[in-house]
Enzyme design. Structure first.
Site, mmCIF file in Angstrom:
data_model
loop_
_atom_site.group_PDB
_atom_site.id
_atom_site.type_symbol
_atom_site.label_atom_id
_atom_site.label_comp_id
_atom_site.label_asym_id
_atom_site.label_seq_id
_atom_site.Cartn_x
_atom_site.Cartn_y
_atom_site.Cartn_z
ATOM 1 N N VAL A 4 0.832 -1.208 0.000
ATOM 2 C CA VAL A 4 0.000 0.000 0.000
ATOM 3 C C VAL A 4 0.867 1.259 0.000
ATOM 4 O O VAL A 4 0.686 2.161 -0.819
ATOM 5 C CB VAL A 4 -0.961 -0.018 1.213
ATOM 6 C CG1 VAL A 4 -1.611 1.344 1.416
ATOM 7 C CG2 VAL A 4 -2.021 -1.073 1.006
ATOM 8 N N ASP A 56 10.549 3.689 5.861
ATOM 9 C CA ASP A 56 10.301 2.345 6.388
ATOM 10 C C ASP A 56 11.339 2.047 7.463
ATOM 11 O O ASP A 56 12.506 2.437 7.329
ATOM 12 C CB ASP A 56 10.350 1.281 5.282
ATOM 13 C CG ASP A 56 9.561 0.039 5.653
ATOM 14 O OD1 ASP A 56 8.470 -0.179 5.092
ATOM 15 O OD2 ASP A 56 10.022 -0.711 6.558
ATOM 16 N N PHE A 68 -8.287 0.754 -1.253
ATOM 17 C CA PHE A 68 -9.037 -0.334 -1.893
ATOM 18 C C PHE A 68 -8.231 -1.017 -2.990
ATOM 19 O O PHE A 68 -8.790 -1.691 -3.838
ATOM 20 C CB PHE A 68 -10.349 0.216 -2.477
ATOM 21 C CG PHE A 68 -11.254 0.818 -1.431
ATOM 22 C CD1 PHE A 68 -12.043 0.012 -0.621
ATOM 23 C CD2 PHE A 68 -11.303 2.190 -1.243
ATOM 24 C CE1 PHE A 68 -12.872 0.568 0.355
ATOM 25 C CE2 PHE A 68 -12.125 2.756 -0.275
ATOM 26 C CZ PHE A 68 -12.912 1.942 0.526
ATOM 27 N N ARG A 84 -5.959 -3.326 -5.425
ATOM 28 C CA ARG A 84 -5.941 -4.775 -5.673
ATOM 29 C C ARG A 84 -4.529 -5.155 -6.071
ATOM 30 O O ARG A 84 -4.018 -4.650 -7.078
ATOM 31 C CB ARG A 84 -6.881 -5.121 -6.831
ATOM 32 C CG ARG A 84 -8.276 -4.640 -6.604
ATOM 33 C CD ARG A 84 -9.077 -4.641 -7.887
ATOM 34 N NE ARG A 84 -10.345 -3.956 -7.639
ATOM 35 C CZ ARG A 84 -11.424 -4.059 -8.381
ATOM 36 N NH1 ARG A 84 -11.406 -4.812 -9.452
ATOM 37 N NH2 ARG A 84 -12.521 -3.417 -8.085
ATOM 38 N N ASN A 130 -14.829 -4.698 2.201
ATOM 39 C CA ASN A 130 -14.070 -5.951 2.105
ATOM 40 C C ASN A 130 -14.913 -7.150 2.524
ATOM 41 O O ASN A 130 -14.832 -8.215 1.922
ATOM 42 C CB ASN A 130 -12.801 -5.876 2.967
ATOM 43 C CG ASN A 130 -11.661 -5.282 2.164
ATOM 44 O OD1 ASN A 130 -11.884 -4.689 1.126
ATOM 45 N ND2 ASN A 130 -10.436 -5.434 2.648
ATOM 46 N N LEU A 140 -17.449 -13.303 -8.313
ATOM 47 C CA LEU A 140 -18.365 -14.447 -8.382
ATOM 48 C C LEU A 140 -17.647 -15.622 -9.036
ATOM 49 O O LEU A 140 -18.206 -16.289 -9.893
ATOM 50 C CB LEU A 140 -19.622 -14.090 -9.182
ATOM 51 C CG LEU A 140 -20.691 -13.262 -8.482
ATOM 52 C CD1 LEU A 140 -21.935 -13.154 -9.371
ATOM 53 C CD2 LEU A 140 -21.091 -13.841 -7.124
ATOM 54 N N CYS A 155 -5.429 -9.267 3.061
ATOM 55 C CA CYS A 155 -6.529 -8.390 3.502
ATOM 56 C C CYS A 155 -7.794 -9.141 3.908
ATOM 57 O O CYS A 155 -8.209 -9.072 5.064
ATOM 58 C CB CYS A 155 -6.883 -7.401 2.401
ATOM 59 S SG CYS A 155 -5.571 -6.233 2.089
ATOM 60 N N LYS A 167 -8.105 -11.421 7.195
ATOM 61 C CA LYS A 167 -7.898 -10.680 8.453
ATOM 62 C C LYS A 167 -8.954 -9.588 8.625
ATOM 63 O O LYS A 167 -9.399 -9.327 9.743
ATOM 64 C CB LYS A 167 -6.469 -10.140 8.505
ATOM 65 C CG LYS A 167 -6.281 -8.667 8.310
ATOM 66 C CD LYS A 167 -4.854 -8.233 8.502
ATOM 67 C CE LYS A 167 -4.485 -7.065 7.604
ATOM 68 N NZ LYS A 167 -5.271 -5.869 7.751
ATOM 69 N N LYS A 217 -3.379 -14.786 -5.467
ATOM 70 C CA LYS A 217 -4.043 -14.472 -6.734
ATOM 71 C C LYS A 217 -2.964 -14.265 -7.785
ATOM 72 O O LYS A 217 -1.784 -14.145 -7.435
ATOM 73 C CB LYS A 217 -4.949 -13.247 -6.586
ATOM 74 C CG LYS A 217 -4.194 -11.965 -6.238
ATOM 75 C CD LYS A 217 -5.141 -10.863 -5.845
ATOM 76 C CE LYS A 217 -5.439 -9.952 -6.984
ATOM 77 N NZ LYS A 217 -6.136 -8.738 -6.608
HETATM 78 P P1 NAD Z 1 3.129 -4.673 4.497
HETATM 79 O O1 NAD Z 1 3.250 -5.530 5.676
HETATM 80 O O2 NAD Z 1 3.449 -5.188 3.119
HETATM 81 O O3 NAD Z 1 3.993 -3.351 4.714
HETATM 82 C C1 NAD Z 1 4.041 -2.610 5.889
HETATM 83 C C2 NAD Z 1 5.389 -1.892 5.963
HETATM 84 O O4 NAD Z 1 5.407 -1.060 7.129
HETATM 85 C C3 NAD Z 1 6.577 -2.828 6.083
HETATM 86 O O5 NAD Z 1 7.516 -2.545 5.064
HETATM 87 C C4 NAD Z 1 7.151 -2.509 7.472
HETATM 88 O O6 NAD Z 1 8.550 -2.640 7.525
HETATM 89 C C5 NAD Z 1 6.701 -1.072 7.657
HETATM 90 N N1 NAD Z 1 6.687 -0.634 9.067
HETATM 91 C C6 NAD Z 1 6.217 -1.295 10.153
HETATM 92 N N2 NAD Z 1 6.411 -0.556 11.265
HETATM 93 C C7 NAD Z 1 6.989 0.609 10.881
HETATM 94 C C8 NAD Z 1 7.437 1.765 11.577
HETATM 95 N N3 NAD Z 1 7.288 1.862 12.898
HETATM 96 N N4 NAD Z 1 7.989 2.767 10.870
HETATM 97 C C9 NAD Z 1 8.134 2.654 9.523
HETATM 98 N N5 NAD Z 1 7.745 1.575 8.821
HETATM 99 C C10 NAD Z 1 7.165 0.563 9.480
HETATM 100 O O7 NAD Z 1 1.629 -4.157 4.507
HETATM 101 P P2 NAD Z 1 0.665 -3.768 3.281
HETATM 102 O O8 NAD Z 1 0.209 -4.976 2.561
HETATM 103 O O9 NAD Z 1 1.248 -2.632 2.523
HETATM 104 O O10 NAD Z 1 -0.576 -3.215 4.118
HETATM 105 C C11 NAD Z 1 -0.515 -2.021 4.868
HETATM 106 C C12 NAD Z 1 -1.891 -1.705 5.373
HETATM 107 O O11 NAD Z 1 -2.793 -1.493 4.281
HETATM 108 C C13 NAD Z 1 -2.508 -2.812 6.223
HETATM 109 O O12 NAD Z 1 -3.306 -2.210 7.198
HETATM 110 C C14 NAD Z 1 -3.395 -3.551 5.227
HETATM 111 O O13 NAD Z 1 -4.456 -4.205 5.840
HETATM 112 C C15 NAD Z 1 -3.878 -2.410 4.357
HETATM 113 N N6 NAD Z 1 -4.268 -2.779 2.982
HETATM 114 C C16 NAD Z 1 -3.510 -3.663 2.273
HETATM 115 C C17 NAD Z 1 -3.860 -3.963 0.961
HETATM 116 C C18 NAD Z 1 -3.065 -4.950 0.153
HETATM 117 O O14 NAD Z 1 -3.548 -5.373 -0.905
HETATM 118 N N7 NAD Z 1 -1.858 -5.338 0.559
HETATM 119 C C19 NAD Z 1 -4.987 -3.345 0.374
HETATM 120 C C20 NAD Z 1 -5.720 -2.432 1.128
HETATM 121 C C21 NAD Z 1 -5.348 -2.162 2.432
#
Ligand code: NAD
Length: 434
Positions: free
Chosen positions: A16, A35, A157, A159, A213, A255, A265, A268, A325
């Site tokens: 994201v 990060d 949102f 994908r 979701n 579907l 996502c 959880k 996927k």
């Molecule tokens: P991810 O785990 O791939 O990435 C999270 C990043 O945050 C990691 O690189 C981690 O090192 C970093 N991080 C953690 N603690 C930190 C800190 N204190 N300071 C700086 N960086 C830090 O997660 P993601 O898949 O990108 O998802 C992030 C959020 O978005 C989640 O809440 C998820 O539910 C939501 N989300 C994800 C998707 C998806 O398709 N992956 C879609 C919509 C929403």
């Protein structure tokens, strides 16, 4: 009219954060991505992506060379040089289904301590309703210089696999705010996308994400339940889904009968919504059934294989597809992982192939043979299971696969082949719901 360029900080360079940062730079903003994982940042500075997402590397490289996109491990640097700060860190699931907000809390504290002027703090991570309030409280508590700030909920949102398109051409942008001032700032930020922008209060925006979701999982489990009925009646679920999809009130997306939903996502987020509902006094039974149907879809695949091969102990099973996927290397909560574990419990030997996700799978599954191509996974196997609908699998040479398999058994967990054609080719073939 060109959009006013903003200084943006993204905290968390996951799927994201990195996609959001790269795309916001692409539409003209100056973006600094933070990060805490120093190795990840070092790679990003060298232009190496931490995960596979089509088109992402090109956008990152282009904007890095235009000096619109940079990377650091310092929250302080990111916050001090930006006006809008996105929190995009992970929000994993605790064993009881609750969302673990430890990273969100830590980042909120770090932001508060680094603030030097008015900041817009955007909750981008998927979080339970009321998290916005907690972020606000945490920032107030650590805001020693009493700097003005606003909180925004801006759920994501996107994908995976088509994340750039989801960001650049969103169906809608949801912005939860408490003041007109910040509503205008966020509207201006997203204006170049020409998407419908929905302004609400913070809690409504948070709830929209849960409701969306969970509805998607409802659609998947619904069609899987229909698939189970189809199997009993000898009806083809693909025809049913196709026809249902023409109805504007329903739509064809989500579907697809199969081995069930997975990924970082949906599982959880559903668990979290059930938990949040419980906390506020609502027993969300509908979603509990959605989860149950999803779990049983994964088990059914192994059941089908046993129905053909009888005992699996000592037999070799080829698996095509590990990512949750196609077009991603993400194996978090992927159905493949559960299915492999079930097969191993039955005593089967496993050979796997996936075009992109094998490196990530190596960190999770043990005792399987990783193959170079689908044919190697088929070679000498007693049966083949298709778990991810990668395009590469749709065009395999089926006659070659048949020759390589010890027995011509294919269990197709994503209905990528035509059952009539597979029968003609001499396969013992079973899809889902047909
Ligand atoms: P991810 O785990 O791939 O990435 C999270 C990043 O945050 C990691 O690189 C981690 O090192 C970093 N991080 C953690 N603690 C930190 C800190 N204190 N300071 C700086 N960086 C830090 O997660 P993601 O898949 O990108 O998802 C992030 C959020 O978005 C989640 O809440 C998820 O539910 C939501 N989300 C994800 C998707 C998806 O398709 N992956 C879609 C919509 C929403």
């Amino acid at each position: 009219m060109a959009s006013m360029r903003q200084n943006v900080c993204i905290i968390g360079c996951g799927h994201v954060g990195l996609v959001t940062g790269a795309c916001l730079a692409e539409i003209g903003n100056k973006v600094i991505c933070v990060d805490s994982d120093a190795e990840k940042v070092t790679y990003l500075i060298k232009g190496i992506m931490p995960f596979y997402e089509p088109g992402l590397a090109e956008i990152v490289h282009r904007n890095m060379s235009d000096v619109k996109l940079s990377f650091t491990t310092s929250v302080e640097e990111g916050v001090k040089t930006s006006d809008i700060i996105f929190i995009a860190v992970g929000t994993p699931e605790k064993p009881n289904g609750e969302t673990d907000l430890i990273f969100v809390e830590a980042v909120s504290r770090d932001i508060a301590r680094a603030m030097n002027s008015y900041k817009v703090i955007v909750e981008k991570s998927t979080v339970p309703v009321k998290t916005g309030d907690w972020i606000k409280r945490t920032i107030k508590l650590n805001n020693t210089h009493n700097i003005d700030f606003d909180i925004v909920s801006n759920p994501e949102f996107l994908r995976e696999g088509s994340a750039i398109h989801s960001f650049m051409k969103p169906d809608r942008v949801v912005i939860g705010v408490e003041s007109e001032r910040v509503a205008n700032i966020m509207t201006e930020l997203y204006r170049p996308l020409n998407a419908p922008i929905i302004i609400t209060n913070i809690q409504t925006a948070e709830l929209i994400k849960h409701a969306t979701n969970s509805f998607l999982t409802l659609k998947i489990s619904y069609i899987n339940a229909i698939a189970n009925i189809c199997e009993k009646l000898g009806v083809d679920v693909e025809t049913v889904a196709e026809s249902m999809g023409y109805d504007d009130r329903i739509g064809r997306d989500f579907l697809n009968a199969g081995v069930g939903y997975g990924g970082p996502c949906l599982p959880k987020d559903v668990a979290a919504f059930i938990r949040i509902s419980e906390e506020i006094g609502y027993n969300f039974e509908l979603l509990k059934v959605v989860q149950k149907i999803n779990d049983s879809q994964k088990q059914q695949i192994v059941g089908k294989l046993k129905g053909v091969l009888w005992n699996l102990s000592g037999k070799t099973i080829g698996i095509l597809g590990l990512s949750f996927k196609p077009d991603t290397d993400d194996v978090r909560e992927a159905p493949s992982i559960d299915i492999i574990k079930q097969l191993q419990k039955e005593g089967a030997k496993i050979k796997v192939y996936d075009p992109k996700a094998m490196d990530n799978a190596r960190k999770i599954v043990r005792g399987v043979e990783f193959c170079q191509h689908p044919y190697q996974a088929a070679q000498g196997s007693d049966g083949l299971i298709i778990i991810t609908e990668w395009d590469e699998f749709k065009t395999v040479d089926l006659l070659r696969i048949k020759q390589l398999l010890k027995q011509p058994v294919i269990i197709d967990g994503r209905n990528i082949f035509d059952p009539v054609k597979m029968k003609e080719l001499g396969f013992n073939y079973q899809g889902v719901g047909r």
